[in-house]
Design a protein around this motif. Structure first.
Motif, PDB file in Angstrom:
ATOM      1  N   GLU A 200     -17.907   0.777 -66.802  1.00 50.97           N
ATOM      2  CA  GLU A 200     -18.099   2.910 -66.548  1.00 50.97           C
ATOM      3  C   GLU A 200     -18.514   3.575 -67.414  1.00 50.97           C
ATOM      4  N   PRO A 201     -19.020   4.332 -68.143  1.00 51.27           N
ATOM      5  CA  PRO A 201     -18.922   5.483 -69.121  1.00 51.27           C
ATOM      6  C   PRO A 201     -17.408   5.219 -69.597  1.00 51.27           C
ATOM      7  N   LEU A 202     -18.050   5.445 -71.434  1.00 49.67           N
ATOM      8  CA  LEU A 202     -16.392   5.137 -71.530  1.00 49.67           C
ATOM      9  C   LEU A 202     -15.793   6.945 -71.711  1.00 49.67           C
ATOM     10  N   PRO A 203     -14.631   6.341 -71.060  1.00 52.85           N
ATOM     11  CA  PRO A 203     -14.180   8.380 -71.158  1.00 52.85           C
ATOM     12  C   PRO A 203     -13.250   8.823 -72.211  1.00 52.85           C
ATOM     13  N   TYR A 204     -13.534  10.105 -72.158  1.00 50.66           N
ATOM     14  CA  TYR A 204     -12.957  10.691 -73.026  1.00 50.66           C
ATOM     15  C   TYR A 204     -11.514  11.644 -72.952  1.00 50.66           C
ATOM     16  N   THR A 205     -12.244  11.954 -71.352  1.00 44.44           N
ATOM     17  CA  THR A 205     -10.782  13.034 -71.618  1.00 44.44           C
ATOM     18  C   THR A 205      -9.747  12.444 -70.213  1.00 44.44           C
ATOM     19  N   THR A 206      -8.614  13.595 -70.708  1.00 42.90           N
ATOM     20  CA  THR A 206      -7.614  12.332 -70.125  1.00 42.90           C
ATOM     21  C   THR A 206      -8.524  12.799 -68.059  1.00 42.90           C
ATOM     22  N   GLU A 207      -8.522  13.387 -67.913  1.00 47.23           N
ATOM     23  CA  GLU A 207      -9.188  13.235 -66.089  1.00 47.23           C
ATOM     24  C   GLU A 207     -10.479  12.528 -66.518  1.00 47.23           C
ATOM     25  N   GLN A 208     -10.763  11.964 -67.458  1.00 48.12           N
ATOM     26  CA  GLN A 208     -11.683  10.731 -66.931  1.00 48.12           C
ATOM     27  C   GLN A 208     -11.063   9.541 -67.010  1.00 48.12           C
ATOM     28  N   LYS A 209      -9.952   9.748 -67.837  1.00 49.06           N
ATOM     29  CA  LYS A 209      -9.465   8.238 -67.651  1.00 49.06           C
ATOM     30  C   LYS A 209      -8.802   7.739 -66.546  1.00 49.06           C
ATOM     31  N   THR A 210      -7.613   8.881 -65.919  1.00 48.14           N
ATOM     32  CA  THR A 210      -7.310   9.040 -64.969  1.00 48.14           C
ATOM     33  C   THR A 210      -8.401   8.651 -63.635  1.00 48.14           C
ATOM     34  N   LYS A 211      -9.781   8.903 -63.640  1.00 49.36           N
ATOM     35  CA  LYS A 211     -10.686   9.121 -62.813  1.00 49.36           C
ATOM     36  C   LYS A 211     -10.990   7.888 -62.500  1.00 49.36           C
ATOM     37  N   LEU A 212     -10.959   6.989 -63.705  1.00 48.85           N
ATOM     38  CA  LEU A 212     -11.280   5.548 -64.105  1.00 48.85           C
ATOM     39  C   LEU A 212     -10.051   4.361 -63.825  1.00 48.85           C
ATOM     40  N   VAL A 213      -9.272   5.087 -64.210  1.00 49.00           N
ATOM     41  CA  VAL A 213      -8.123   4.005 -63.520  1.00 49.00           C
ATOM     42  C   VAL A 213      -7.799   3.854 -61.727  1.00 49.00           C
ATOM     43  N   LEU A 214      -7.673   4.461 -61.359  1.00 47.05           N
ATOM     44  CA  LEU A 214      -7.903   4.774 -60.424  1.00 47.05           C
ATOM     45  C   LEU A 214      -8.787   4.281 -59.544  1.00 47.05           C
ATOM     46  N   SER A 215      -9.457   4.995 -59.673  1.00 48.01           N
ATOM     47  CA  SER A 215     -10.826   4.294 -59.123  1.00 48.01           C
ATOM     48  C   SER A 215     -11.046   2.686 -58.769  1.00 48.01           C
ATOM     49  N   HIS A 216     -10.594   2.263 -59.365  1.00 49.37           N
ATOM     50  CA  HIS A 216     -10.208   0.516 -59.574  1.00 49.37           C
ATOM     51  C   HIS A 216      -8.896   0.538 -58.940  1.00 49.37           C
ATOM     52  N   GLY A 217      -8.479   1.238 -58.261  1.00 47.50           N
ATOM     53  CA  GLY A 217      -7.148   0.690 -57.659  1.00 47.50           C
ATOM     54  C   GLY A 217      -5.409   1.047 -58.663  1.00 47.50           C
ATOM     55  N   ILE A 218      -6.149   1.100 -59.985  1.00 45.96           N
ATOM     56  CA  ILE A 218      -5.342   0.928 -61.620  1.00 45.96           C
ATOM     57  C   ILE A 218      -4.135   1.391 -61.371  1.00 45.96           C
ATOM     58  N   ALA A 219      -3.108   1.890 -61.683  1.00 41.85           N
ATOM     59  CA  ALA A 219      -1.917   2.373 -62.271  1.00 41.85           C
ATOM     60  C   ALA A 219      -1.102   2.137 -63.638  1.00 41.85           C
ATOM     61  N   LEU A 220      -0.903   3.367 -63.844  1.00 40.10           N
ATOM     62  CA  LEU A 220      -0.686   2.968 -65.555  1.00 40.10           C
ATOM     63  C   LEU A 220       1.198   4.096 -66.274  1.00 40.10           C
ATOM     64  N   TRP A 221       1.953   2.825 -66.484  1.00 43.99           N
ATOM     65  CA  TRP A 221       3.024   3.010 -66.579  1.00 43.99           C
ATOM     66  C   TRP A 221       3.911   1.887 -67.353  1.00 43.99           C
ATOM     67  N   ASP A 222       4.984   2.731 -67.990  1.00 46.72           N
ATOM     68  CA  ASP A 222       5.442   1.957 -68.962  1.00 46.72           C
ATOM     69  C   ASP A 222       6.500   0.875 -68.272  1.00 46.72           C
ATOM     70  N   VAL A 223       7.060  -0.188 -69.127  1.00 49.23           N
ATOM     71  CA  VAL A 223       8.176  -1.192 -68.881  1.00 49.23           C
ATOM     72  C   VAL A 223       9.424  -0.070 -69.324  1.00 49.23           C
ATOM     73  N   LEU A 224       9.793   0.943 -70.355  1.00 49.67           N
ATOM     74  CA  LEU A 224      10.718   1.485 -70.594  1.00 49.67           C
ATOM     75  C   LEU A 224      10.366   3.235 -70.252  1.00 49.67           C
ATOM     76  N   ALA A 225      11.666   3.090 -70.353  1.00 46.10           N
ATOM     77  CA  ALA A 225      12.044   4.432 -70.767  1.00 46.10           C
ATOM     78  C   ALA A 225      13.263   5.731 -71.428  1.00 46.10           C
ATOM     79  N   SER A 226      13.346   4.555 -72.090  1.00 44.39           N
ATOM     80  CA  SER A 226      13.682   5.566 -73.460  1.00 44.39           C
ATOM     81  C   SER A 226      14.653   3.413 -74.773  1.00 44.39           C
TER      82      SER A 226
END
Length: 166
Positions: free
Chosen positions: A56-82
């Motif tokens: 895929e083209p390199l994403p630069y904006t938050t919207e492009q990054k979000t579309k890249l991962v979501l279009s491949h069934g991927i979610a993002l988060w982190d292990v820690l809350a604090s």
């Protein structure tokens, strides 16, 4: 040397109803917290790797990054809350408190979990594995601190496992 500070996770998870894979970091870096999105340090190679893995083209904006991962069934988060942390140094983490990954996994239908970096993997196994019931697959960190150990082409090769889906 920077002082340690208590940091609270300030980014919402990225996911939609088609997300079946969850990629977990440890805690957003200072740069990511300031930018308001995951893997935002200009030298972090996460987005280079993802664009190469999925051709895929390199994403630069938050919207492009979000579309890249979501279009491949991927979610993002982190292990820690604090946690208590010095700057963005995972090795300095103390007093970790986990996000409620069990609830997230149940509510979203996530079937496969990957961790990025040794610290994320260790904390996931220690704080979350039992409650989610899903073994995480460890991936190397894409952080600039990991450049010497994992050149870009090696990261891309390892991350191609994400193409297999859940």
């Amino acid at each position: 040397m920077k002082e340690s500070a208590i940091v609270y996770h300030s980014l919402e998870p990225v996911f939609d109803s088609m997300s079946s894979i969850l990629i977990l970091g440890t805690m957003p870096s200072t740069a990511s917290r300031e930018a308001g999105f995951y893997y935002s340090h200009p030298q972090n190679r996460f987005w280079l790797v993802m664009s190469a893995v999925f051709n895929e083209p390199l994403p630069y904006t938050t919207e492009q990054k979000t579309k890249l991962v979501l279009s491949h069934g991927i979610a993002l988060w982190d292990v820690l809350a604090s946690c208590e942390i010095r700057g963005s140094e995972d090795s300095s983490i103390k007093k970790p408190v986990a996000n409620d990954l069990a609830k997230f996994v149940t509510e979203t239908g996530i079937r496969k979990i990957y961790t990025t970096g040794e610290k994320a993997d260790t904390l996931y196994r220690k704080l979350c594995r039992q409650s989610t019931g899903i073994d995480a697959i460890p991936l190397p960190s894409t952080s600039p601190a990991n450049r010497g150990r994992y050149p870009l082409n090696t990261l891309i090769e390892i991350y191609t496992t994400l193409r297999q889906g859940a």
